[in-house]
Motif scaffolding. Structure first.
Motif, PDB file in Angstrom:
ATOM      1  N   VAL A 274       0.834  -1.203   0.000  1.00 56.31           N
ATOM      2  CA  VAL A 274       0.000   0.000   0.000  1.00 56.31           C
ATOM      3  C   VAL A 274       0.870   1.255   0.000  1.00 56.31           C
ATOM      4  O   VAL A 274       0.572   2.240  -0.692  1.00 56.31           O
ATOM      5  CB  VAL A 274      -0.962  -0.006   1.200  1.00 56.31           C
ATOM      6  CG1 VAL A 274      -1.739   1.309   1.281  1.00 56.31           C
ATOM      7  CG2 VAL A 274      -1.937  -1.178   1.093  1.00 56.31           C
ATOM      8  N   ALA A 275       1.964   1.231   0.756  1.00 54.03           N
ATOM      9  CA  ALA A 275       2.872   2.377   0.770  1.00 54.03           C
ATOM     10  C   ALA A 275       3.431   2.652  -0.621  1.00 54.03           C
ATOM     11  O   ALA A 275       3.543   3.805  -1.051  1.00 54.03           O
ATOM     12  CB  ALA A 275       4.015   2.138   1.756  1.00 54.03           C
ATOM     13  N   GLY A 276       3.791   1.593  -1.342  1.00 55.18           N
ATOM     14  CA  GLY A 276       4.297   1.769  -2.699  1.00 55.18           C
ATOM     15  C   GLY A 276       3.245   2.309  -3.639  1.00 55.18           C
ATOM     16  O   GLY A 276       3.523   3.177  -4.483  1.00 55.18           O
ATOM     17  N   LEU A 277       2.020   1.821  -3.504  1.00 53.37           N
ATOM     18  CA  LEU A 277       0.918   2.316  -4.329  1.00 53.37           C
ATOM     19  C   LEU A 277       0.663   3.793  -4.080  1.00 53.37           C
ATOM     20  O   LEU A 277       0.427   4.570  -5.005  1.00 53.37           O
ATOM     21  CB  LEU A 277      -0.341   1.493  -4.041  1.00 53.37           C
ATOM     22  CG  LEU A 277      -0.313   0.036  -4.515  1.00 53.37           C
ATOM     23  CD1 LEU A 277      -1.432  -0.773  -3.852  1.00 53.37           C
ATOM     24  CD2 LEU A 277      -0.427  -0.041  -6.034  1.00 53.37           C
ATOM     25  N   VAL A 278       0.706   4.175  -2.820  1.00 55.78           N
ATOM     26  CA  VAL A 278       0.494   5.578  -2.464  1.00 55.78           C
ATOM     27  C   VAL A 278       1.592   6.451  -3.066  1.00 55.78           C
ATOM     28  O   VAL A 278       1.328   7.495  -3.677  1.00 55.78           O
ATOM     29  CB  VAL A 278       0.461   5.743  -0.932  1.00 55.78           C
ATOM     30  CG1 VAL A 278       0.521   7.219  -0.549  1.00 55.78           C
ATOM     31  CG2 VAL A 278      -0.791   5.091  -0.348  1.00 55.78           C
ATOM     32  N   ALA A 279       2.842   6.040  -2.896  1.00 55.56           N
ATOM     33  CA  ALA A 279       3.970   6.869  -3.334  1.00 55.56           C
ATOM     34  C   ALA A 279       4.013   7.046  -4.844  1.00 55.56           C
ATOM     35  O   ALA A 279       4.336   8.128  -5.349  1.00 55.56           O
ATOM     36  CB  ALA A 279       5.283   6.267  -2.827  1.00 55.56           C
ATOM     37  N   LEU A 293      11.228   2.106  -9.489  1.00 59.68           N
ATOM     38  CA  LEU A 293      11.819   1.099  -8.610  1.00 59.68           C
ATOM     39  C   LEU A 293      12.519   1.768  -7.430  1.00 59.68           C
ATOM     40  O   LEU A 293      12.358   1.366  -6.279  1.00 59.68           O
ATOM     41  CB  LEU A 293      12.796   0.245  -9.408  1.00 59.68           C
ATOM     42  CG  LEU A 293      13.357  -1.024  -8.755  1.00 59.68           C
ATOM     43  CD1 LEU A 293      13.753  -2.031  -9.814  1.00 59.68           C
ATOM     44  CD2 LEU A 293      14.575  -0.701  -7.876  1.00 59.68           C
ATOM     45  N   ILE A 294      13.303   2.815  -7.742  1.00 52.91           N
ATOM     46  CA  ILE A 294      14.000   3.545  -6.677  1.00 52.91           C
ATOM     47  C   ILE A 294      12.998   4.164  -5.711  1.00 52.91           C
ATOM     48  O   ILE A 294      13.139   4.062  -4.484  1.00 52.91           O
ATOM     49  CB  ILE A 294      14.917   4.630  -7.286  1.00 52.91           C
ATOM     50  CG1 ILE A 294      16.023   3.984  -8.105  1.00 52.91           C
ATOM     51  CG2 ILE A 294      15.496   5.528  -6.192  1.00 52.91           C
ATOM     52  CD1 ILE A 294      16.833   4.974  -8.935  1.00 52.91           C
ATOM     53  N   LEU A 295      11.972   4.803  -6.263  1.00 55.72           N
ATOM     54  CA  LEU A 295      10.946   5.419  -5.412  1.00 55.72           C
ATOM     55  C   LEU A 295      10.282   4.373  -4.526  1.00 55.72           C
ATOM     56  O   LEU A 295      10.054   4.611  -3.334  1.00 55.72           O
ATOM     57  CB  LEU A 295       9.897   6.108  -6.278  1.00 55.72           C
ATOM     58  CG  LEU A 295       8.641   6.607  -5.543  1.00 55.72           C
ATOM     59  CD1 LEU A 295       9.010   7.593  -4.436  1.00 55.72           C
ATOM     60  CD2 LEU A 295       7.654   7.230  -6.525  1.00 55.72           C
ATOM     61  N   GLY A 296       9.963   3.203  -5.088  1.00 58.02           N
ATOM     62  CA  GLY A 296       9.290   2.173  -4.314  1.00 58.02           C
ATOM     63  C   GLY A 296      10.111   1.703  -3.125  1.00 58.02           C
ATOM     64  O   GLY A 296       9.605   1.616  -2.003  1.00 58.02           O
ATOM     65  N   VAL A 297      11.380   1.416  -3.344  1.00 57.04           N
ATOM     66  CA  VAL A 297      12.236   0.961  -2.246  1.00 57.04           C
ATOM     67  C   VAL A 297      12.353   2.029  -1.163  1.00 57.04           C
ATOM     68  O   VAL A 297      12.242   1.743   0.039  1.00 57.04           O
ATOM     69  CB  VAL A 297      13.642   0.588  -2.779  1.00 57.04           C
ATOM     70  CG1 VAL A 297      14.595   0.311  -1.624  1.00 57.04           C
ATOM     71  CG2 VAL A 297      13.546  -0.624  -3.692  1.00 57.04           C
ATOM     72  N   VAL A 298      12.573   3.263  -1.595  1.00 59.72           N
ATOM     73  CA  VAL A 298      12.709   4.360  -0.636  1.00 59.72           C
ATOM     74  C   VAL A 298      11.414   4.576   0.143  1.00 59.72           C
ATOM     75  O   VAL A 298      11.424   4.708   1.373  1.00 59.72           O
ATOM     76  CB  VAL A 298      13.124   5.652  -1.366  1.00 59.72           C
ATOM     77  CG1 VAL A 298      13.058   6.851  -0.418  1.00 59.72           C
ATOM     78  CG2 VAL A 298      14.526   5.511  -1.947  1.00 59.72           C
ATOM     79  N   ALA A 299      10.287   4.610  -0.569  1.00 53.82           N
ATOM     80  CA  ALA A 299       9.001   4.850   0.090  1.00 53.82           C
ATOM     81  C   ALA A 299       8.652   3.729   1.056  1.00 53.82           C
ATOM     82  O   ALA A 299       8.167   3.975   2.171  1.00 53.82           O
ATOM     83  CB  ALA A 299       7.897   4.998  -0.960  1.00 53.82           C
ATOM     84  N   GLY A 300       8.900   2.476   0.649  1.00 56.82           N
ATOM     85  CA  GLY A 300       8.625   1.358   1.535  1.00 56.82           C
ATOM     86  C   GLY A 300       9.428   1.447   2.818  1.00 56.82           C
ATOM     87  O   GLY A 300       8.902   1.243   3.918  1.00 56.82           O
TER      88      GLY A 300
END
Length: 449
Positions: A274-279, A293-300
């Motif tokens: 859910v955090a990745g979906l939001v970001a 991909l970078i955003l997802g790892v960082v946001a998670g």
């Protein structure tokens, strides 16, 4: 425009996307419902479900007109299309789709945004208070914010998207930061749950949580890719970016969880998704797949840390709406200022692509203003509701359980399953009394024998 300019493929994609976004609210109900205790399951699901009914009525009567019916001062629409006046005519076209297809699609965004807020006040809000809040907040906050972000008219539209030039492809600012700030306000207004940080308040059903997260992930393709409003390259880019960022966020969250707590949990996996979906929501049209991909790892990773802030700051955000939606929305929106590329559909270069800090500043300003406005209105509205019709449950009612008190129901019929009346904590008071009486009489008979 004329009827001949309607594109059947685009129309089909937008209508299907609207249905996908609609599915997200029941998905949210499962997600939140699984995370609460047994005595609050139905109320948690009802808080999501009732927004479908309430916001749909508001949207038809005034919501669409106030959001997309022209512009008044760059902050709100007007009343030119109240009751969707004139929008059922064949000539009512928006781009390459019928205007009513756009109306339906945007309605689903309006529905799920206030529903997101409910997770912050689980276990302790009156149902009437929640309904009053949904009505007031949607009218006073969501409609003007959505107009400011998404009503574009060559510089004569909303101040955030059209005048300022901040990017919010599918709702990082208008939906997640907006809802997250309001969630923080309500968590403060209603106060902490009885027994918070003392009693165990673990999710009662992780399978429900996973089911909800899966439905949200599935529906989110309509949320993001559907916002392209056409079945073309932009939809394809945003679709792929959504999948990549979400998968990466799961990994980012679980890495942090493993380092901090020594275990990778099912709840962490669902929350990371859910955090990745939001970001990725605001940035899905601005990034490359690698940037996603970078955003997802960082946001998670950031959201995994952020959910624990409530313990340090002392506010009871029951289901981590602030840590996931407010923080995740901010991370995704600001990421455009760093990872945005002109090669993507949104066509803006961030710092890492030689674009300077201009876009980053626009993103920051837009989100700070929306967060402050949403927080302030939600706080005042929550206070007024609590002082008038009542928003916080009475202490005894909260201990008994909001499902029984507010809905006269329980989620699971343990009595029927066991065949024993009154042996479940969910038994109705009168059933428990009957068992006590029977037990007392049986004891008396045994003693006399």
């Amino acid at each position: 425009m004329t009827l001949m300019e309607i594109n059947a493929g685009d129309t089909a994609w937008v209508l299907v996307s609207a249905a996908l976004v609609m599915l997200m609210t029941p998905g949210l109900a499962f997600f939140y419902g699984g995370m609460v205790r047994v005595k609050s399951v139905l109320n948690m699901m009802m808080m999501s479900a009732i927004t479908i009914a309430v916001v749909t009525v508001l949207w038809v009567l005034v919501g669409y007109s106030l959001t997309f019916g022209g512009d008044s001062g760059h902050v709100i629409g007007n009343f030119s299309e109240v009751g969707l006046s004139g929008l059922i005519a064949p000539e009512a076209v928006s781009g390459t789709i019928p205007t009513l297809a756009f109306v339906a699609f945007q309605l689903m965004f309006a529905i799920i945004t206030p529903a997101l807020i409910s997770g912050a006040i689980a276990d302790r809000a009156t149902f009437r208070g929640w309904i009053a809040f949904v009505v007031g907040w949607t009218l006073l906050v969501y409609f003007p914010v959505a107009h400011s972000v998404w009503f574009l008219d060559d510089g004569n539209g909303g101040w955030i998207g059209d005048k300022l030039g901040a990017i919010d492809f599918a709702g990082g600012t208008a939906v997640h930061v907006n809802a997250g700030a309001a969630a923080l306000a309500l968590a403060i207004v209603l106060g902490k749950r009885i027994g918070w940080r003392k009693d165990p308040m673990r999710p009662h059903s992780l399978p429900l949580v996973v089911l909800g997260a899966a439905l949200l992930w599935f529906g989110w393709f309509g949320f993001n890719a559907g916002s392209a409003l056409s079945a073309g390259t932009t939809a394809a880019v945003t679709f792929v970016n959504t999948q990549v960022a979400t998968a990466a966020a799961v990994i980012g969250w679980l890495i942090v969880e493993r380092i901090r707590h020594g275990k990778a949990t099912t709840l962490g996996m669902a929350s990371g998704a859910v955090a990745g979906l939001v970001a990725i929501t605001p940035a899905c049209g601005a990034l490359t797949p690698v940037g996603s991909l970078i955003l997802g790892v960082v946001a998670g990773g950031i959201c995994a840390f952020a959910v624990s802030l409530k313990y340090k700051l002392g506010f009871d955000d029951s289901l981590d709406v602030v840590g996931v939606h407010l923080v995740g929305g901010l991370v995704g929106s600001l990421a455009i200022g760093f990872l945005g590329t002109a090669a993507a559909p949104s066509a803006v270069d961030g710092l890492f692509y030689g674009g300077g800090a201009s876009q980053l500043g626009k993103q920051a300003l837009a989100n700070v203003v929306v967060a402050l406005y949403s927080f302030a209105v939600a706080f005042l509205l929550g206070k007024v509701i609590d002082k008038t019709i009542g928003f916080r449950l009475k202490e005894d009612d909260e201990v008994t359980g909001v499902d029984q008190v507010e809905h006269a129901e329980t989620a699971y019929d343990f009595l029927g399953a066991s065949g024993l009346r009154g042996h479940s904590p969910l038994a109705r008071p009168q059933a428990a009394a009957e068992v006590d009486n029977e037990t007392t009489e049986a004891s008396k008979e045994g003693a006399n024998a």
